[in-house]
Motif scaffolding. Structure first.
Motif, PDB file in Angstrom:
ATOM      1  N   PHE A 418      23.548  65.124  41.380  1.00  0.00           N
ATOM      2  CA  PHE A 418      23.904  66.046  40.280  1.00  0.00           C
ATOM      3  C   PHE A 418      22.890  66.507  39.418  1.00  0.00           C
ATOM      4  N   GLU A 463      25.979  72.610  36.206  1.00  0.00           N
ATOM      5  CA  GLU A 463      25.692  71.300  36.701  1.00  0.00           C
ATOM      6  C   GLU A 463      26.011  71.883  38.241  1.00  0.00           C
ATOM      7  N   ARG A 465      26.611  70.139  42.000  1.00  0.00           N
ATOM      8  CA  ARG A 465      26.852  68.900  42.560  1.00  0.00           C
ATOM      9  C   ARG A 465      26.791  68.843  44.148  1.00  0.00           C
ATOM     10  N   GLU A 477      35.961  63.047  39.604  1.00  0.00           N
ATOM     11  CA  GLU A 477      35.972  63.734  38.702  1.00  0.00           C
ATOM     12  C   GLU A 477      37.361  64.773  38.527  1.00  0.00           C
ATOM     13  N   GLY A 478      37.761  65.134  37.341  1.00  0.00           N
ATOM     14  CA  GLY A 478      38.860  66.033  37.019  1.00  0.00           C
ATOM     15  C   GLY A 478      38.571  67.394  37.818  1.00  0.00           C
ATOM     16  N   LYS A 479      37.591  67.935  37.758  1.00  0.00           N
ATOM     17  CA  LYS A 479      37.267  69.247  38.371  1.00  0.00           C
ATOM     18  C   LYS A 479      36.497  69.026  39.642  1.00  0.00           C
TER      19      LYS A 479
ATOM     20  N   GLU B 175      33.622  56.150  35.471  1.00  0.00           N
ATOM     21  CA  GLU B 175      33.311  57.519  35.280  1.00  0.00           C
ATOM     22  C   GLU B 175      32.847  57.850  34.119  1.00  0.00           C
ATOM     23  N   ARG B 182      24.742  61.487  34.409  1.00  0.00           N
ATOM     24  CA  ARG B 182      24.297  62.702  34.710  1.00  0.00           C
ATOM     25  C   ARG B 182      24.005  63.658  33.455  1.00  0.00           C
ATOM     26  N   TYR B 184      25.752  64.190  30.660  1.00  0.00           N
ATOM     27  CA  TYR B 184      26.756  64.752  29.624  1.00  0.00           C
ATOM     28  C   TYR B 184      26.576  63.680  28.281  1.00  0.00           C
ATOM     29  N   GLU B 192      35.630  66.667  29.951  1.00  0.00           N
ATOM     30  CA  GLU B 192      35.539  66.462  31.435  1.00  0.00           C
ATOM     31  C   GLU B 192      36.601  65.645  31.814  1.00  0.00           C
ATOM     32  N   LEU B 193      36.757  64.375  31.110  1.00  0.00           N
ATOM     33  CA  LEU B 193      37.760  63.635  31.635  1.00  0.00           C
ATOM     34  C   LEU B 193      39.315  63.849  30.768  1.00  0.00           C
ATOM     35  N   PHE B 194      39.255  64.680  30.015  1.00  0.00           N
ATOM     36  CA  PHE B 194      40.589  65.062  29.176  1.00  0.00           C
ATOM     37  C   PHE B 194      41.151  63.874  28.240  1.00  0.00           C
TER      38      PHE B 194
END
Lengths: 480, 229
Positions: A418, A463, A465, A477-479, B175, B182, B184, B192-194
């Motif tokens: 990443f 970012e 990946r 991950e979510g996205k 996570e 990374r 964040y 990102e994780l809501f």
């Protein structure tokens, strides 16, 4: 003994009458064969001495074939080899301790061929083995130092033969003198010879110890040294005792032995503190030297790297960009030197990613921070991953304008990278078709090699990946 | 490492202030750090050795101690020894480790001794200010590198129900750790994780607790390989 002229090695030759001893001897000595044979016959008439000598040589001297075979394994012939050919250190072991001791021990008392043969037999096999063992080592001092010290004597290469010869000559002379009716005081000579032999064994030990600098020896070497010292000491004590007591009476000898051991014990008791102090001083000096070497190495490293960089930074103080870049490069180098585990395999995936990050840092001046979890050996497909990562780092550093964060998670099965920057971001749709950086070097490259690449860009950063090989289900991950 | 954990949340809390002690053996670094910190943070004491640090902390009882991992004096334990020497104050005084060292053993040793976070010395003034408030508020501060260490030590496979909860990270915690590694910020992780930032902080604190308390076999082995325990 180093002035021995170049001679053919002593071997039994093919043009034999009996066992080829005479012809071999003649060849070795450079005499006519006839003379040697006549001398041998004459010697045989003198109390059978020639027969014994012939038999001994028969046993001891290898045939030409054997010798050739041995030479194939070892550079030098085992017995009195021609010095014209300087043997590789591997063959130096010739002055082996057991044979030398045997010669000294048996010296005066007429060495029977069997004893000498025993010594030789013991010693014939190991040199070959040693030759093999040290064949793999680098020749020269490195392998020289790796060998126990008593194998290290160049000068002693023929010492065994010479000692043996002197002993045999002495014994022969005594025998002849007795035959001629001269009264030889054997009772004095034998103890005296024992004293001399013992002393020489002990002194040889001292010589070696000095040679080895008294320090750089392994425990095993020391054990061998101690054994030899003890043997020498025992010989000397026994010799002195027999000589002083003057009689062969066991009771007297035992008494004297007891007394002398007591005296020796007292002497040791008195001298021990000095010896210990001496030893400790040596150890301290040695430790000091090691520390000094280490310090010098660190100083050299700091001088070569840090001081040079500091000098550069002072000269470029006006250019902030250069200063930051120099400082980062130096920091990286110093970290590598201080914290890298030297036992770790080099050339793993994480090393390659870090190297790429360092390259980008040097090129553009912005910091690239790499965090890696796990590792894997670099495979062919990983090359594409590394190249794509490098391209992404370049983009991030160029357009993001700040620190670029790189995270690598690798196992044997899968590797993910990443690359995140905090630049203004961009929209992949807006990138002109002719700009190949992102489309080709990152996405296209990864897809061609069976990996994946996704790019998420917002106004707060971008970012990239990368995954290799493509995961069964993409990113947790979510996205996507 | 000067990624901005929690960047953007700092301004919200500017109404607060904090009392801080700086422990570092380099005077230049101490004065530089003092100049960098937000004016709302009051540096009430400085120390250069283990003994000085323990004395100053006991006397001042600050909210946060900015603690260098490597310190002269004491028994050679550095920052770890300072935390051990101030154990009685751990409920009111929080420790934030500062280091130039990349070595896992240095970092994890102070964390296991009781530090609430770890940042590198190249971090910017705004970031360290934010980290100070975060630690003072009882949260944990993880740099990407510390998150990387944690993932390395605990492994990247999520915990099963049957596992001892101290011995593995939950899927959610993994996570969060991955995202921090990374680069964040907490806010970005939350987005990102809501989930809410508070939830992110809860997860990070839980990971910190596991890192401090776990006697997990792999962690022990991992630490022993780095001559940590």
């Amino acid at each position: 003994m180093t002035t021995v002229p170049a001679r053919p090695p002593l071997v039994r030759r093919g043009d034999r009458f009996l066992a080829g001893v005479c012809s071999g001897l003649a060849m070795h000595l450079g005499w006519p064969v006839r003379n040697v044979r006549v001398a041998m016959v004459l010697a045989s008439l003198a109390g059978g001495a020639g027969v014994v000598f012939y038999a001994w040589l028969w046993i001891m001297v290898p045939t030409a074939d054997e010798s050739a075979r041995r030479q194939a394994r070892r550079p030098a012939s085992p017995i009195a080899p021609a010095v014209s050919r300087e043997p590789v250190p591997a063959s130096v072991p010739r002055a082996a301790a057991p044979a030398g001791t045997g010669a000294s021990l048996g010296g005066p008392g007429a060495v029977p061929p069997g004893v000498a043969d025993g010594g030789r037999g013991v010693d014939a096999a190991p040199p070959d083995a040693r030759g093999y063992a040290s064949g793999g080592q680098a020749p020269g001092h490195a392998s020289e130092a790796a060998r126990p010290p008593w194998f290290r004597f160049r000068e002693m290469r023929y010492g065994k033969e010479i000692l043996l010869g002197v002993g045999l000559l002495l014994a022969g002379g005594i025998l002849v003198a007795q035959l001629l009716g001269v009264d030889v005081p054997l009772g004095t000579l034998i103890p005296a010879a024992a004293v001399l032999g013992g002393a020489s064994i002990a002194w040889m030990q001292l010589d070696e110890t000095r040679r080895a600098g008294l320090v750089d020896k392994t425990k095993a070497d020391q054990a061998g040294g101690w054994a030899r010292l003890a043997a020498g000491l025992a010989l000397v004590v026994a010799g002195v005792l027999v000589m002083v007591s003057g009689s062969g009476s066991w009771e007297q000898t035992w008494l004297a032995l007891l007394a002398s051991v007591a005296v020796l014990g007292g002497v040791v008791l008195v001298l021990l503190p000095w010896a210990l102090k001496f030893w400790r001083d040596l150890e301290a000096e040695r430790a000091g030297r090691i520390r000094e070497t280490e310090r010098a190495e660190i100083a050299a490293h700091l001088h070569d790297s840090v001081l040079q960089t500091l000098a550069l930074i002072q000269r470029r103080a006006a250019n902030e960009h250069d200063v930051v870049r120099l400082a980062r490069a130096q920091e990286r180098e110093l970290r590598g030197w201080l914290f890298e585990d030297p036992g770790k395999d080099a050339g793993q995936l994480s090393d390659r990613i870090k190297a790429a990050a360092a390259e980008v840092e040097d090129l553009l001046g912005n910091a690239v921070e790499v965090v890696s979890v796990g590792d894997a050996p670099v495979s062919e497909g990983h090359e594409a991953l590394i190249q794509a990562s490098r391209e992404a780092m370049l983009n991030g550093s160029r357009h993001g304008g700040g620190t670029v964060s790189v995270y690598l998670e690798a196992s044997d099965g899968r590797a993910e990278v990443f690359i995140k920057d905090r630049g203004p971001g961009f929209d992949l749709q807006d990138v002109p078709e002719d700009r190949l950086g992102v489309r080709e070097s990152i996405i296209g490259r990864m897809n061609r090699h069976g990996g994946t690449a996704t790019i998420t860009s917002t106004s707060e950063g971008t970012e990239v990946r990368l995954g290799f090989p493509a995961a069964p289900q993409d990113s947790t991950e979510g996205k996507p | 490492m000067n990624t901005t954990q929690g960047a953007g949340t700092g301004p919200v809390r500017t109404a607060r202030s904090a009392r801080v002690v700086i422990v570092d053996d380099h005077a230049i670094f101490r004065s530089g750090l003092k100049a960098d910190l937000d004016p709302s943070i009051h540096v009430v004491g400085e120390a250069a050795t283990v003994e000085q640090a323990i004395a100053v902390i006991a006397q001042q009882r600050p909210d946060v101690v900015l603690l260098d991992v490597h310190l002269p004096g004491g028994l050679g334990g550095g920052g770890r020894e300072v935390i051990a020497g101030s154990a009685a104050l751990l409920t009111t005084t929080k420790f934030l480790a500062l280091s130039v060292s990349d070595a896992a053993e240095d970092v994890v040793a102070v964390i296991r001794a009781g530090a609430r976070g770890y940042v590198t010395k190249t971090i910017s003034g705004a970031e360290i200010t934010d980290a100070v408030y975060r630690v003072a508020g009882g949260d944990a501060v993880f740099s990407p590198r510390l998150a990387g260490f944690v993932l390395d030590a605990f492994g990247t496979a999520p915990a099963d129900i049957a596992d001892d909860e101290l011995d593995k990270l939950s899927a959610r915690e993994l996570e969060v750790m991955r995202l921090i590694a990374r680069g964040y910020s907490y806010k970005e992780v939350a987005k990102e994780l809501f989930i809410s930032i508070k939830t992110v902080e809860t997860h990070v604190s839980a990971v910190l607790r596991k890192l401090q308390l776990s006697s997990r076999h792999e962690l022990t082995k991992w630490a022993a390989e780095r001559r940590l325990l």
